[in-house]
Design a protein around this motif. Structure first.
Motif, PDB file in Angstrom:
ATOM      1  N   GLY A 396       0.821  -1.224   0.000  1.00 52.38           N
ATOM      2  CA  GLY A 396       0.000   0.000   0.000  1.00 52.38           C
ATOM      3  C   GLY A 396       0.849   1.265   0.000  1.00 52.38           C
ATOM      4  N   ASN A 397       1.875   1.307   0.878  1.00 50.80           N
ATOM      5  CA  ASN A 397       2.741   2.489   0.943  1.00 50.80           C
ATOM      6  C   ASN A 397       3.536   2.663  -0.340  1.00 50.80           C
ATOM      7  OD1 ASN A 397       1.947   3.266   3.545  1.00 50.80           O
ATOM      8  ND2 ASN A 397       3.371   1.796   4.477  1.00 50.80           N
ATOM      9  N   ALA A 398       3.967   1.509  -0.928  1.00 53.64           N
ATOM     10  CA  ALA A 398       4.729   1.618  -2.174  1.00 53.64           C
ATOM     11  C   ALA A 398       3.868   2.203  -3.277  1.00 53.64           C
ATOM     12  CB  ALA A 398       5.259   0.243  -2.582  1.00 53.64           C
ATOM     13  N   GLU A 399       2.605   1.778  -3.346  1.00 55.71           N
ATOM     14  CA  GLU A 399       1.724   2.321  -4.378  1.00 55.71           C
ATOM     15  C   GLU A 399       1.450   3.810  -4.147  1.00 55.71           C
ATOM     16  OE1 GLU A 399      -1.624  -0.183  -4.129  1.00 55.71           O
ATOM     17  OE2 GLU A 399      -0.685  -1.866  -5.198  1.00 55.71           O
ATOM     18  N   LEU A 400       1.313   4.256  -2.856  1.00 54.51           N
ATOM     19  CA  LEU A 400       1.105   5.683  -2.567  1.00 54.51           C
ATOM     20  C   LEU A 400       2.327   6.499  -2.944  1.00 54.51           C
ATOM     21  CD1 LEU A 400      -0.738   5.475   0.883  1.00 54.51           C
ATOM     22  CD2 LEU A 400      -1.716   6.140  -1.321  1.00 54.51           C
ATOM     23  N   LEU A 401       3.510   5.952  -2.630  1.00 53.85           N
ATOM     24  CA  LEU A 401       4.741   6.673  -2.958  1.00 53.85           C
ATOM     25  C   LEU A 401       4.928   6.785  -4.456  1.00 53.85           C
ATOM     26  CD1 LEU A 401       7.180   5.220  -0.268  1.00 53.85           C
ATOM     27  CD2 LEU A 401       6.251   7.540  -0.349  1.00 53.85           C
ATOM     28  N   LEU A 402       4.514   5.731  -5.191  1.00 53.65           N
ATOM     29  CA  LEU A 402       4.668   5.772  -6.648  1.00 53.65           C
ATOM     30  C   LEU A 402       3.816   6.869  -7.269  1.00 53.65           C
ATOM     31  CD1 LEU A 402       4.842   2.008  -7.599  1.00 53.65           C
ATOM     32  CD2 LEU A 402       6.574   3.751  -8.049  1.00 53.65           C
ATOM     33  N   GLU A 403       2.689   7.160  -6.637  1.00 54.35           N
ATOM     34  CA  GLU A 403       1.816   8.187  -7.203  1.00 54.35           C
ATOM     35  C   GLU A 403       2.448   9.583  -7.145  1.00 54.35           C
ATOM     36  OE1 GLU A 403      -1.861   7.968  -5.191  1.00 54.35           O
ATOM     37  OE2 GLU A 403      -2.451   6.009  -6.064  1.00 54.35           O
ATOM     38  N   HIS A 404       3.329   9.851  -6.158  1.00 58.38           N
ATOM     39  CA  HIS A 404       3.917  11.197  -5.983  1.00 58.38           C
ATOM     40  C   HIS A 404       5.429  11.182  -6.094  1.00 58.38           C
ATOM     41  CE1 HIS A 404      -0.062  12.377  -4.549  1.00 58.38           C
ATOM     42  NE2 HIS A 404      -0.020  11.328  -3.703  1.00 58.38           N
ATOM     43  N   ALA A 405       6.013  10.073  -6.601  1.00 53.74           N
ATOM     44  CA  ALA A 405       7.474   9.961  -6.619  1.00 53.74           C
ATOM     45  C   ALA A 405       8.059  10.749  -7.784  1.00 53.74           C
ATOM     46  CB  ALA A 405       7.882   8.498  -6.723  1.00 53.74           C
ATOM     47  N   GLU A 406       9.300  11.195  -7.568  1.00 53.07           N
ATOM     48  CA  GLU A 406      10.060  11.835  -8.624  1.00 53.07           C
ATOM     49  C   GLU A 406      10.547  10.768  -9.595  1.00 53.07           C
ATOM     50  OE1 GLU A 406      10.372  15.022  -9.004  1.00 53.07           O
ATOM     51  OE2 GLU A 406       9.278  15.488  -7.141  1.00 53.07           O
ATOM     52  N   PRO A 407      10.826  11.146 -10.819  1.00 49.62           N
ATOM     53  CA  PRO A 407      11.301  10.159 -11.804  1.00 49.62           C
ATOM     54  C   PRO A 407      12.537   9.420 -11.338  1.00 49.62           C
ATOM     55  CG  PRO A 407      10.646  12.184 -12.913  1.00 49.62           C
ATOM     56  CD  PRO A 407      10.572  12.481 -11.445  1.00 49.62           C
ATOM     57  N   THR A 408      13.394  10.082 -10.608  1.00 52.11           N
ATOM     58  CA  THR A 408      14.619   9.391 -10.174  1.00 52.11           C
ATOM     59  C   THR A 408      14.326   8.356  -9.099  1.00 52.11           C
ATOM     60  OG1 THR A 408      15.023  11.175  -8.589  1.00 52.11           O
ATOM     61  CG2 THR A 408      16.044  11.393 -10.775  1.00 52.11           C
ATOM     62  N   GLU A 409      13.192   8.490  -8.416  1.00 51.87           N
ATOM     63  CA  GLU A 409      12.878   7.569  -7.319  1.00 51.87           C
ATOM     64  C   GLU A 409      11.966   6.420  -7.754  1.00 51.87           C
ATOM     65  OE1 GLU A 409      10.998  10.179  -4.629  1.00 51.87           O
ATOM     66  OE2 GLU A 409      12.860  11.086  -3.871  1.00 51.87           O
ATOM     67  N   ARG A 410      11.325   6.522  -8.931  1.00 51.24           N
ATOM     68  CA  ARG A 410      10.316   5.526  -9.334  1.00 51.24           C
ATOM     69  C   ARG A 410      10.917   4.130  -9.502  1.00 51.24           C
ATOM     70  NH1 ARG A 410       5.403   7.164 -10.621  1.00 51.24           N
ATOM     71  NH2 ARG A 410       5.047   5.203 -11.721  1.00 51.24           N
ATOM     72  N   GLU A 411      12.148   4.050 -10.059  1.00 48.31           N
ATOM     73  CA  GLU A 411      12.720   2.714 -10.316  1.00 48.31           C
ATOM     74  C   GLU A 411      12.873   1.921  -9.020  1.00 48.31           C
ATOM     75  OE1 GLU A 411      16.633   0.612 -12.372  1.00 48.31           O
ATOM     76  OE2 GLU A 411      16.392   2.813 -12.421  1.00 48.31           O
ATOM     77  N   SER A 412      13.356   2.563  -7.965  1.00 51.56           N
ATOM     78  CA  SER A 412      13.545   1.865  -6.690  1.00 51.56           C
ATOM     79  C   SER A 412      12.199   1.479  -6.078  1.00 51.56           C
ATOM     80  CB  SER A 412      14.332   2.771  -5.715  1.00 51.56           C
ATOM     81  OG  SER A 412      15.621   3.037  -6.232  1.00 51.56           O
ATOM     82  N   LEU A 413      11.215   2.424  -6.177  1.00 47.76           N
ATOM     83  CA  LEU A 413       9.908   2.103  -5.603  1.00 47.76           C
ATOM     84  C   LEU A 413       9.224   0.962  -6.372  1.00 47.76           C
ATOM     85  CD1 LEU A 413       8.597   5.725  -4.879  1.00 47.76           C
ATOM     86  CD2 LEU A 413       9.344   4.003  -3.211  1.00 47.76           C
ATOM     87  N   GLU A 414       9.362   0.989  -7.705  1.00 46.97           N
ATOM     88  CA  GLU A 414       8.756  -0.108  -8.488  1.00 46.97           C
ATOM     89  C   GLU A 414       9.405  -1.446  -8.142  1.00 46.97           C
ATOM     90  OE1 GLU A 414       9.255   1.155 -12.461  1.00 46.97           O
ATOM     91  OE2 GLU A 414       7.470   2.443 -12.476  1.00 46.97           O
ATOM     92  N   ARG A 415      10.724  -1.435  -7.911  1.00 40.69           N
ATOM     93  CA  ARG A 415      11.391  -2.691  -7.520  1.00 40.69           C
ATOM     94  C   ARG A 415      10.887  -3.164  -6.167  1.00 40.69           C
ATOM     95  NH1 ARG A 415      15.472  -5.697  -9.129  1.00 40.69           N
ATOM     96  NH2 ARG A 415      16.732  -6.828  -7.586  1.00 40.69           N
ATOM     97  N   ILE A 416      10.685  -2.209  -5.227  1.00 47.97           N
ATOM     98  CA  ILE A 416      10.147  -2.591  -3.910  1.00 47.97           C
ATOM     99  C   ILE A 416       8.769  -3.206  -4.077  1.00 47.97           C
ATOM    100  CG2 ILE A 416       9.286  -1.654  -1.725  1.00 47.97           C
ATOM    101  CD1 ILE A 416      11.584   0.413  -1.876  1.00 47.97           C
ATOM    102  N   GLU A 417       7.924  -2.578  -4.931  1.00 47.73           N
ATOM    103  CA  GLU A 417       6.569  -3.115  -5.140  1.00 47.73           C
ATOM    104  C   GLU A 417       6.617  -4.527  -5.744  1.00 47.73           C
ATOM    105  OE1 GLU A 417       2.388  -1.892  -7.342  1.00 47.73           O
ATOM    106  OE2 GLU A 417       4.313  -1.186  -8.142  1.00 47.73           O
ATOM    107  N   ALA A 418       7.490  -4.738  -6.750  1.00 50.12           N
ATOM    108  CA  ALA A 418       7.580  -6.058  -7.404  1.00 50.12           C
ATOM    109  C   ALA A 418       8.047  -7.127  -6.416  1.00 50.12           C
ATOM    110  CB  ALA A 418       8.531  -5.962  -8.603  1.00 50.12           C
ATOM    111  N   LEU A 419       9.036  -6.773  -5.587  1.00 52.02           N
ATOM    112  CA  LEU A 419       9.523  -7.775  -4.621  1.00 52.02           C
ATOM    113  C   LEU A 419       8.455  -8.095  -3.585  1.00 52.02           C
ATOM    114  CD1 LEU A 419      13.213  -6.507  -4.136  1.00 52.02           C
ATOM    115  CD2 LEU A 419      12.435  -8.520  -5.389  1.00 52.02           C
TER     116      LEU A 419
END
Length: 596
Positions: A396-419
């Protein structure tokens, strides 16, 4: 009753039993067979006589038919009609008179000798054939005042105006009597009869006696051939099969017909009495020697019972008495060997008890292993539930962060969500595996889904050891009726054994496949490991048997898998060569495609 009397009674019974039980039975069967043959012979005579008369009548019918086709009696004069009858008398040598009658029954021409009364009786008999079907010979028996019973044969002829004339002949009695004489058996007689009325008898035959008529009353079917085996007479009947109801009756007095049977019976009785006397004489002589030998055996048994172990019997002879004597002499040695046999039996009993104890221990160990697996399943379910809660928060937190994340931060958040999603999938698979019950369920199971679930649990271990795992799943997916959790447990055991076999072998891989083969659904686990030695193949499914280089289990994995597959109505097959890996194939009854 003394033994001597018992033996005498036995000899008497033994002599009479075969005679009464076998001899008389054979005689009775022979008597029945001989009576059947005599009856069949007389029936054949009756059939032959009937066939001969029928053949002669067929010739008469042919002559009348030929004449009817070539002459037109309604257009002939009286003189021409007599000429036609003269031609007919030459064509039918057995006839001694002829007549042509018009449709009104008037005699247009008569040919033949005899008194006026005789001629009138003949013409009246031919008139009686009026109304018969055209083209069919009609026979009429009548009482001639000069000749007695006579036979008139008539045939209807259709003239131009559609009316029917009759052409008839009077057949000589000798013509039929010759056929009857040919059918007469020795000591018997033959008759041409119409139901219960005798029309003609064979030469020298008298009238049927009243007692013979009574014996035949109601026992012969006028329409079918048959025989009557009475106490006074043997009769055979054969109809002419021409619709007249006439037939040939063959009669033989019972004492003449069954003379051979009576002679055979007397001979058998005399021979049986002679054989009985001879058997009793020989048996009596043999019994005397037997009684003497039994007396010696009785004396020796009394001496042995009194403690005289040195008592012995002569061992001469190769009969039962000699065998009993040798057995008696070996009795003392048998008593000494009895103790040794008892000791051996005790030893065998001890070994049997130990074997049963080992089997009980194996069963107990198997139960402990199953309980341990069940406990691990429950523990896995609890852990999965506990992990699911924080995973849900992470996702849930990863999906919320992805909605407001900067482009430089999206790759790490998407990896967290996938794992996190991958962890959730593993816990869900672990939950499905832990849902298996003690007894297998009975539901429709997708084998491809079972394989996918097992690989999801096994994939991490294989990747950690860098062992490639491939899957080839059939389409459409094979389906079986069973417990998905139990079947997944079987696959995990097979995958675990395959992983162990591949350890330390570079390039070794594991391949899993599903297929449909006839009425079976297949799951095959193939590895490129070290393989199984041929001498070990018959034992791989035995409890506590293992071929692992490192003893890391109690050797119950394949045993438990074998039991689970058997409970599902299937079987496990194994193929292996040392150094070339092994292939385990699970065969289960497939759900028919029409019911899927």
């Amino acid at each position: 009753m003394t033994l001597r009397r018992r033996i005498a009674l036995f000899l008497l019974v033994a002599s009479l039993a075969p005679l009464v039980g076998v001899g008389f039975a054979v005689v009775a069967r022979s008597q029945r067979e001989l009576a059947r043959r005599v009856a069949a012979e007389h029936e054949a005579r009756a059939r032959s006589g009937a066939a001969g008369i029928a053949a002669a009548l067929a010739d008469v019918d042919g002559s009348l038919a030929s004449l009817a086709e070539s002459w037109r009696p309604d257009r002939l004069t009286y003189r021409e009609l007599r000429g036609m009858l003269l031609v007919l008398s030459r064509q039918v040598p057995s006839s001694d008179a002829g007549v042509v009658a018009d449709a009104d029954g008037s005699a247009r021409a008569v040919l033949g000798d005899g008194s006026e009364a005789s001629t009138r009786a003949f013409v009246d008999a031919v008139r009686g054939a009026r109304g018969a079907p055209v083209g069919r010979l009609v026979l009429r028996a009548y009482d001639d005042p000069d000749r007695g019973w006579q036979i008139a044969a008539a045939r209807a002829v259709t003239v131009v105006d559609g009316r029917e004339w009759l052409v008839g002949v009077r057949l000589s009695a000798d013509f039929v009597r010759r056929q009857l004489d040919a059918a007469v058996p020795e000591g018997g007689s033959a008759y041409l009869a119409d139901g219960g009325r005798v029309l003609l008898a064979s030469t020298g035959a008298g009238e049927i006696a009243p007692e013979q008529r009574d014996a035949l009353a109601g026992r012969l079917d006028p329409a079918r051939p048959g025989t009557v085996e009475g106490d006074r007479v043997l009769a055979a009947w054969a109809p002419l099969r021409d619709g007249t109801g006439w037939g040939v009756l063959v009669l033989v007095p019972a004492e003449r017909a069954y003379a051979a049977i009576a002679s055979m019976r007397r001979g058998v009785v005399v021979a049986s009495l002679a054989v009985l006397a001879a058997v009793l004489l020989v048996s009596g002589l043999a019994a005397r020697g037997t009684l003497r030998a039994l007396a010696r055996i009785q004396a020796a048994a009394r001496a042995l019972g009194a403690g005289d172990l040195a008592a012995r019997l002569p061992e001469d002879g190769h009969d039962e008495i000699g065998e009993v004597s040798r057995t008696f002499n070996a009795m003392a040695g048998e008593l000494q060997e009895a103790r040794a046999r008892l000791e051996r039996w005790n030893e065998e009993l001890r070994r049997e008890v130990e074997a049963r104890t080992r089997e009980l221990a194996l069963a107990q160990a198997r139960l402990v292993e199953e309980q341990k697996l069940a406990a691990i399943g429950r523990l896995g379910a609890g852990v999965a539930h506990e992990i699911n809660n924080p995973l849900t928060g992470i996702l849930g937190n990863a999906e919320l962060l992805l909605e407001h994340a900067e482009p430089t931060e999206r790759e790490s958040l998407e990896r967290i969500e996938a794992l996190a999603r991958r962890c959730r999938d593993v816990t869900q698979t672990l939950l499905r595996f832990s849902e298996q019950g003690a007894e297998p369920a009975r539901e429709d199971v997708d084998l491809n889904r079972v394989v996918a679930d097992a690989l999801a649990l096994f994939g991490g271990v294989a990747r950690a050891q860098e062992i490639p795992v491939s899957a080839e799943l059939a389409s459409p997916a094979p389906r079986v009726v069973g417990d998905a959790g139990h079947l997944a447990q079987v696959l995990l055991h097979l995958l675990s054994n395959a992983r162990t076999a591949c350890e330390g072998r570079p390039g070794a891989a594991i391949a899993v496949s599903t297929a449909r083969e006839g009425a079976d659904a297949l799951v095959r686990v193939r590895d490129g490991g070290k393989g199984i030695a041929p001498e070990h193949l018959p034992h791989v499914f035995e409890p506590f048997f293992t071929t692992k280089d490192r003893w890391a289990s109690v050797g119950l994995g394949l045993s438990v898998s074998y039991r689970i597959v058997s409970e599902h109505g299937g079987r496990i097959e194994v193929e292996s060569r040392p150094g070339e890996g092994a292939a385990f194939t699970v065969r289960l009854p497939a759900v028919p495609p029409a019911t899927v």
